[in-house]
Scaffold this motif. Structure first.
Motif, PDB file in Angstrom:
ATOM      1  N   ILE A  36       0.859  -1.184   0.000  1.00 17.66           N
ATOM      2  CA  ILE A  36       0.000   0.000   0.000  1.00 17.66           C
ATOM      3  C   ILE A  36       0.893   1.230   0.000  1.00 17.66           C
ATOM      4  CG2 ILE A  36      -1.807   1.207   1.301  1.00 17.66           C
ATOM      5  CD1 ILE A  36      -2.413  -1.730   2.394  1.00 17.66           C
ATOM      6  N   ALA A  37       0.902   1.916  -1.136  1.00 25.87           N
ATOM      7  CA  ALA A  37       1.793   3.062  -1.322  1.00 25.87           C
ATOM      8  C   ALA A  37       0.953   4.326  -1.366  1.00 25.87           C
ATOM      9  CB  ALA A  37       2.576   2.904  -2.629  1.00 25.87           C
ATOM     10  N   ASP A  38       1.197   5.213  -0.421  1.00 26.64           N
ATOM     11  CA  ASP A  38       0.382   6.426  -0.371  1.00 26.64           C
ATOM     12  C   ASP A  38       1.216   7.560   0.203  1.00 26.64           C
ATOM     13  OD1 ASP A  38      -3.030   6.682  -0.343  1.00 26.64           O
ATOM     14  OD2 ASP A  38      -1.856   8.364   0.426  1.00 26.64           O
ATOM     15  N   ILE A  39       0.894   8.772  -0.219  1.00 27.86           N
ATOM     16  CA  ILE A  39       1.588   9.936   0.336  1.00 27.86           C
ATOM     17  C   ILE A  39       1.198  10.124   1.805  1.00 27.86           C
ATOM     18  CG2 ILE A  39      -0.161  11.668  -0.296  1.00 27.86           C
ATOM     19  CD1 ILE A  39       2.204  13.462  -1.211  1.00 27.86           C
ATOM     20  N   ASN A  40       0.022   9.598   2.146  1.00 24.66           N
ATOM     21  CA  ASN A  40      -0.460   9.663   3.523  1.00 24.66           C
ATOM     22  C   ASN A  40      -0.006   8.402   4.260  1.00 24.66           C
ATOM     23  OD1 ASN A  40      -1.980   9.558   5.898  1.00 24.66           O
ATOM     24  ND2 ASN A  40      -3.673  10.696   4.975  1.00 24.66           N
ATOM     25  N   ARG A  41       1.102   8.571   4.999  1.00 30.66           N
ATOM     26  CA  ARG A  41       1.702   7.401   5.661  1.00 30.66           C
ATOM     27  C   ARG A  41       0.717   6.746   6.618  1.00 30.66           C
ATOM     28  NH1 ARG A  41       7.057   6.376   6.904  1.00 30.66           N
ATOM     29  NH2 ARG A  41       7.688   8.502   6.381  1.00 30.66           N
ATOM     30  N   GLU A  42      -0.039   7.594   7.330  1.00 31.18           N
ATOM     31  CA  GLU A  42      -0.909   7.063   8.374  1.00 31.18           C
ATOM     32  C   GLU A  42      -1.998   6.151   7.806  1.00 31.18           C
ATOM     33  OE1 GLU A  42      -2.652  10.032  10.889  1.00 31.18           O
ATOM     34  OE2 GLU A  42      -3.805   8.454  11.924  1.00 31.18           O
ATOM     35  N   VAL A  59       2.123  -4.678   3.290  1.00 35.08           N
ATOM     36  CA  VAL A  59       3.054  -3.701   3.858  1.00 35.08           C
ATOM     37  C   VAL A  59       2.657  -2.324   3.341  1.00 35.08           C
ATOM     38  CG1 VAL A  59       5.077  -5.222   4.131  1.00 35.08           C
ATOM     39  CG2 VAL A  59       4.740  -4.013   1.967  1.00 35.08           C
ATOM     40  N   ALA A  60       3.050  -1.298   4.100  1.00 36.51           N
ATOM     41  CA  ALA A  60       2.789   0.081   3.679  1.00 36.51           C
ATOM     42  C   ALA A  60       4.111   0.739   3.347  1.00 36.51           C
ATOM     43  CB  ALA A  60       2.096   0.835   4.803  1.00 36.51           C
ATOM     44  N   VAL A  61       4.108   1.600   2.358  1.00 40.45           N
ATOM     45  CA  VAL A  61       5.305   2.392   2.072  1.00 40.45           C
ATOM     46  C   VAL A  61       4.871   3.808   1.690  1.00 40.45           C
ATOM     47  CG1 VAL A  61       5.446   1.420  -0.293  1.00 40.45           C
ATOM     48  CG2 VAL A  61       7.410   2.587   0.666  1.00 40.45           C
ATOM     49  N   ARG A  62       5.402   4.768   2.471  1.00 37.50           N
ATOM     50  CA  ARG A  62       5.024   6.147   2.151  1.00 37.50           C
ATOM     51  C   ARG A  62       5.619   6.510   0.798  1.00 37.50           C
ATOM     52  NH1 ARG A  62       6.531  11.304   1.402  1.00 37.50           N
ATOM     53  NH2 ARG A  62       4.880  12.781   1.917  1.00 37.50           N
ATOM     54  N   THR A  63       4.775   6.938  -0.110  1.00 35.90           N
ATOM     55  CA  THR A  63       5.216   7.200  -1.484  1.00 35.90           C
ATOM     56  C   THR A  63       4.534   8.437  -2.027  1.00 35.90           C
ATOM     57  OG1 THR A  63       5.304   4.792  -1.849  1.00 35.90           O
ATOM     58  CG2 THR A  63       5.338   6.185  -3.812  1.00 35.90           C
ATOM     59  N   ASN A  64       5.344   9.376  -2.498  1.00 35.28           N
ATOM     60  CA  ASN A  64       4.782  10.484  -3.272  1.00 35.28           C
ATOM     61  C   ASN A  64       5.052  10.147  -4.740  1.00 35.28           C
ATOM     62  OD1 ASN A  64       4.240  12.796  -4.692  1.00 35.28           O
ATOM     63  ND2 ASN A  64       5.187  14.175  -3.199  1.00 35.28           N
ATOM     64  N   VAL A  65       4.002   9.825  -5.470  1.00 33.05           N
ATOM     65  CA  VAL A  65       4.209   9.315  -6.833  1.00 33.05           C
ATOM     66  C   VAL A  65       4.820  10.345  -7.785  1.00 33.05           C
ATOM     67  CG1 VAL A  65       2.404   7.544  -6.689  1.00 33.05           C
ATOM     68  CG2 VAL A  65       1.808   9.831  -7.554  1.00 33.05           C
ATOM     69  N   ASP A  70      10.876   8.015  -4.893  1.00 30.13           N
ATOM     70  CA  ASP A  70       9.798   7.343  -4.157  1.00 30.13           C
ATOM     71  C   ASP A  70       9.203   6.207  -4.985  1.00 30.13           C
ATOM     72  OD1 ASP A  70      10.145   9.272  -2.209  1.00 30.13           O
ATOM     73  OD2 ASP A  70       8.005   9.676  -1.976  1.00 30.13           O
ATOM     74  N   ALA A  71       9.040   6.458  -6.278  1.00 26.14           N
ATOM     75  CA  ALA A  71       8.472   5.419  -7.158  1.00 26.14           C
ATOM     76  C   ALA A  71       9.409   4.215  -7.190  1.00 26.14           C
ATOM     77  CB  ALA A  71       8.263   5.985  -8.559  1.00 26.14           C
ATOM     78  N   GLU A  72      10.696   4.514  -7.334  1.00 25.11           N
ATOM     79  CA  GLU A  72      11.699   3.438  -7.379  1.00 25.11           C
ATOM     80  C   GLU A  72      11.699   2.664  -6.056  1.00 25.11           C
ATOM     81  OE1 GLU A  72      15.428   1.512  -6.671  1.00 25.11           O
ATOM     82  OE2 GLU A  72      14.959   3.393  -5.683  1.00 25.11           O
ATOM     83  N   ARG A  73      11.610   3.420  -4.943  1.00 24.96           N
ATOM     84  CA  ARG A  73      11.645   2.773  -3.616  1.00 24.96           C
ATOM     85  C   ARG A  73      10.412   1.900  -3.377  1.00 24.96           C
ATOM     86  NH1 ARG A  73      11.774   6.917   0.771  1.00 24.96           N
ATOM     87  NH2 ARG A  73       9.570   6.906   0.314  1.00 24.96           N
ATOM     88  N   ALA A  74       9.248   2.366  -3.852  1.00 24.80           N
ATOM     89  CA  ALA A  74       8.008   1.587  -3.639  1.00 24.80           C
ATOM     90  C   ALA A  74       8.124   0.227  -4.323  1.00 24.80           C
ATOM     91  CB  ALA A  74       6.798   2.360  -4.162  1.00 24.80           C
ATOM     92  N   VAL A  75       8.655   0.220  -5.532  1.00 22.60           N
ATOM     93  CA  VAL A  75       8.809  -1.049  -6.263  1.00 22.60           C
ATOM     94  C   VAL A  75       9.839  -1.930  -5.550  1.00 22.60           C
ATOM     95  CG1 VAL A  75       9.596  -2.086  -8.434  1.00 22.60           C
ATOM     96  CG2 VAL A  75       8.066  -0.084  -8.472  1.00 22.60           C
ATOM     97  N   ARG A  76      10.940  -1.308  -5.144  1.00 24.40           N
ATOM     98  CA  ARG A  76      11.992  -2.068  -4.433  1.00 24.40           C
ATOM     99  C   ARG A  76      11.437  -2.676  -3.141  1.00 24.40           C
ATOM    100  NH1 ARG A  76      15.581   0.709  -1.450  1.00 24.40           N
ATOM    101  NH2 ARG A  76      15.394   2.518  -2.804  1.00 24.40           N
ATOM    102  N   HIS A  77      10.621  -1.892  -2.448  1.00 26.28           N
ATOM    103  CA  HIS A  77      10.009  -2.334  -1.198  1.00 26.28           C
ATOM    104  C   HIS A  77       9.145  -3.577  -1.431  1.00 26.28           C
ATOM    105  CE1 HIS A  77       9.446  -0.903   2.903  1.00 26.28           C
ATOM    106  NE2 HIS A  77       8.234  -1.414   2.849  1.00 26.28           N
TER     107      HIS A  77
END
Ligand code: NAD
Length: 263
Positions: A36-42, A59-65, A70-77
């Motif tokens: 779950i990737a969202d700019i809203n971490r909470e 899993v959650a990952v804070r992501t600003n698309v 952030d995009a690269e990190r979300a995929v890596r995560h």
């Protein structure tokens, strides 16, 4: 239990929101692990926690698309957490300002396209190599019925969604040979909090908007999730480059639906 997405790993941007959340829950029910990737971490962490508490893989990952790292990190995560990525659902969208070319600022315009269109581009840029490595996969881009018509004062939103539909066709063409199918999904008005900036409450919104739909009501987030599941799974194995309209009949007619008793 149905298992349309058994063995799949799905990354859902905007997954902390109402439609994204419904998609995440439905995908887990169908056997997927979700990121779950969202700019809203909470909101992302609350939903992931809820799924994990129910013994689901999330899993959650804070992501600003709009940010490439952030995009690269979300995929890596996703790969670190679950070993691969097979499915990307781009749901993230910003609330866009109303106005015309005379009143909107360049910053308004760029912000809308930045999240709704460029965000999807960046996510796909990093997801496609991972999907290819997984032996193929699916991409679902959440557009809107408003990507197909003009509507007063909403140019940033409608343009971003129309462009997202076209971007999806290009993705499908460019990556068919990689075993990647890409489709967009265009919901009509859905009963979510997003609408509250235009109406007092959800009841008033549904009463006002109902007559614009042949089915007499706006849609529900769970109905969008069902269609997203169809596009993400092998149920749609002969679909790519298409836009699936889920609008309760909104675009099929102009005006109010016929009354039950015409007399
Ligand atoms: N609700 C409707 O009536 C409706 C109709 C048609 C299409 N849609 C589309 O469905 C999607 C979800 O809508 P919703 O009603 O659930 O809205 P929502 O506001 O609940 O969800 C949007 C999510 O995107 C996240 N987000 C915003 N900017 C982001 C960014 N830069 N990076 C990462 N995440 C970001 C938000 O935090 C939020 O969780 C959107 O793409 C919207 O355009 C909604």
């Amino acid at each position: 239990m149905a298992s349309e997405l058994e063995g799949r790993v799905a990354l859902i941007t905007g997954g902390g929101g109402e439609i994204g959340g419904a998609i995440a829950r439905r995908f887990v029910e169908a056997g997927a692990a979700v990121v779950i990737a969202d700019i809203n971490r909470e909101t992302a962490e609350v939903l992931a926690g809820e799924i994990v508490m129910a013994n689901g893989p999330a899993v959650a990952v804070r992501t600003n698309v709009t940010i490439e790292q952030d995009a690269e990190r979300a995929v890596r995560h996703a790969i670190e957490a679950f070993g691969k990525l097979t499915t990307l659902v781009n749901v993230a969208a910003t609330v866009t300002p109303d106005g015309t070319v005379e009143t909107l600022t360049l910053a308004d315009w760029n912000a809308a396209l930045g999240v709704n269109l460029t965000g999807a581009f960046l996510m796909c840029k990093y997801a496609v190599p991972a999907l290819r490595k997984a032996g193929g996969g699916t991409i679902v881009n959440i557009a809107s019925q408003l990507g197909q018509i003009g509507i007063a004062g909403r140019a940033p939103y409608t343009t971003s969604k129309a462009a997202l539909i076209q971007f999806t066709r290009s993705l499908a063409v460019d990556h068919a040979a990689d075993g990647i199918r890409a489709n967009s999904l265009s919901p009509g008005g859905i009963d979510t909090a997003r609408i509250l900036r235009r109406f007092k409450n959800r009841e008033e919104a549904n009463r006002a908007r109902g007559p614009a739909y042949l089915l007499g009501r706006p849609g529900r987030a769970e109905e969008v999730a069902e269609a997203a599941l169809f596009l993400a799974s092998e149920q749609s194995s002969f679909m790519t480059g298409a836009d699936l309209l889920l609008d309760g009949g909104y675009l099929a007619f102009k005006g109010h639906r016929p009354a039950k008793d015409p007399s």
